[in-house]
Design a protein around this motif. Sequence first.
Motif, short mmCIF file in Angstrom:
data_model
loop_
_atom_site.label_atom_id
_atom_site.label_comp_id
_atom_site.label_asym_id
_atom_site.label_seq_id
_atom_site.Cartn_x
_atom_site.Cartn_y
_atom_site.Cartn_z
N HIS A 7 0.83 -1.20 0.00
CA HIS A 7 0.00 0.00 0.00
C HIS A 7 0.87 1.26 0.00
CE1 HIS A 7 -3.66 -2.27 0.50
NE2 HIS A 7 -3.05 -2.98 1.43
N CYS A 8 0.22 2.37 -0.32
CA CYS A 8 0.92 3.65 -0.41
C CYS A 8 1.68 3.95 0.88
CB CYS A 8 -0.08 4.78 -0.70
SG CYS A 8 -0.77 4.68 -2.36
N ARG A 9 1.07 3.69 2.00
CA ARG A 9 1.73 4.02 3.27
C ARG A 9 3.04 3.26 3.43
NH1 ARG A 9 -0.84 6.87 7.21
NH2 ARG A 9 -2.93 7.54 6.64
N LYS A 33 6.65 -2.18 -8.73
CA LYS A 33 5.32 -2.56 -9.24
C LYS A 33 4.28 -1.52 -8.85
CE LYS A 33 6.07 -6.61 -11.19
NZ LYS A 33 5.83 -6.83 -12.63
N HIS A 34 4.39 -1.03 -7.62
CA HIS A 34 3.43 -0.04 -7.13
C HIS A 34 3.55 1.26 -7.92
CE1 HIS A 34 0.79 1.65 -4.00
NE2 HIS A 34 1.44 2.76 -4.23
N PHE A 35 4.79 1.68 -8.19
CA PHE A 35 5.00 2.93 -8.93
C PHE A 35 4.42 2.84 -10.34
CE2 PHE A 35 8.86 3.48 -6.03
CZ PHE A 35 8.20 4.39 -5.22
N LYS A 37 1.68 1.77 -11.26
CA LYS A 37 0.25 2.02 -11.34
C LYS A 37 -0.26 3.07 -10.38
CE LYS A 37 -0.56 -2.11 -8.60
NZ LYS A 37 -1.08 -3.47 -8.61
N CYS A 38 0.62 3.64 -9.57
CA CYS A 38 0.18 4.65 -8.61
C CYS A 38 0.87 5.97 -8.91
CB CYS A 38 0.46 4.20 -7.18
SG CYS A 38 -0.12 5.39 -5.96
N ARG A 39 0.15 6.89 -9.53
CA ARG A 39 0.74 8.17 -9.91
C ARG A 39 1.06 9.00 -8.68
NH1 ARG A 39 -2.78 11.20 -14.23
NH2 ARG A 39 -4.43 10.43 -12.91
N HIS A 40 0.28 8.81 -7.62
CA HIS A 40 0.51 9.57 -6.40
C HIS A 40 1.90 9.28 -5.85
CE1 HIS A 40 -0.74 11.84 -2.93
NE2 HIS A 40 -0.35 10.87 -2.14
N CYS A 41 2.21 8.00 -5.74
CA CYS A 41 3.52 7.61 -5.20
C CYS A 41 4.64 7.96 -6.18
CB CYS A 41 3.54 6.11 -4.90
SG CYS A 41 2.57 5.70 -3.43
N THR A 42 4.37 7.85 -7.48
CA THR A 42 5.38 8.20 -8.47
C THR A 42 5.74 9.68 -8.37
OG1 THR A 42 4.48 6.51 -9.93
CG2 THR A 42 5.95 8.13 -10.92
ZN LIG Z 1 0.75 4.57 -4.02
#
Ligand SMILES: [Zn+2]
Length: 83
Positions: A7-9, A33-35, A37-42
Amino acid sequence: LAVVEIHCRAVFREMSNYIEGEIAPELRERMEKHFEKCRHCTAILDGTRNVVRIVGEVFPLPTNFGARLRQRLSELVKTSPET
Ligand SMILES: [Zn+2]
């Protein structure tokens, strides 16, 4: 082999370790993998990398840099939407 999603956290918590390369290969793979598909974390990854680069060019990094970065990121997490 399926990569267990995180998760993001968890990504935020490990962000400075990820950038500093002080992270287990398995966790690094999960974060990448998370980056994907997650623009917020990227966006936060890019922003953090910019800060690290700029600061690193101007000042020698203090020994507690990682800790301070983690604290800054934890502040970001508080204002981030839960996903
Ligand atoms: Zn994220």
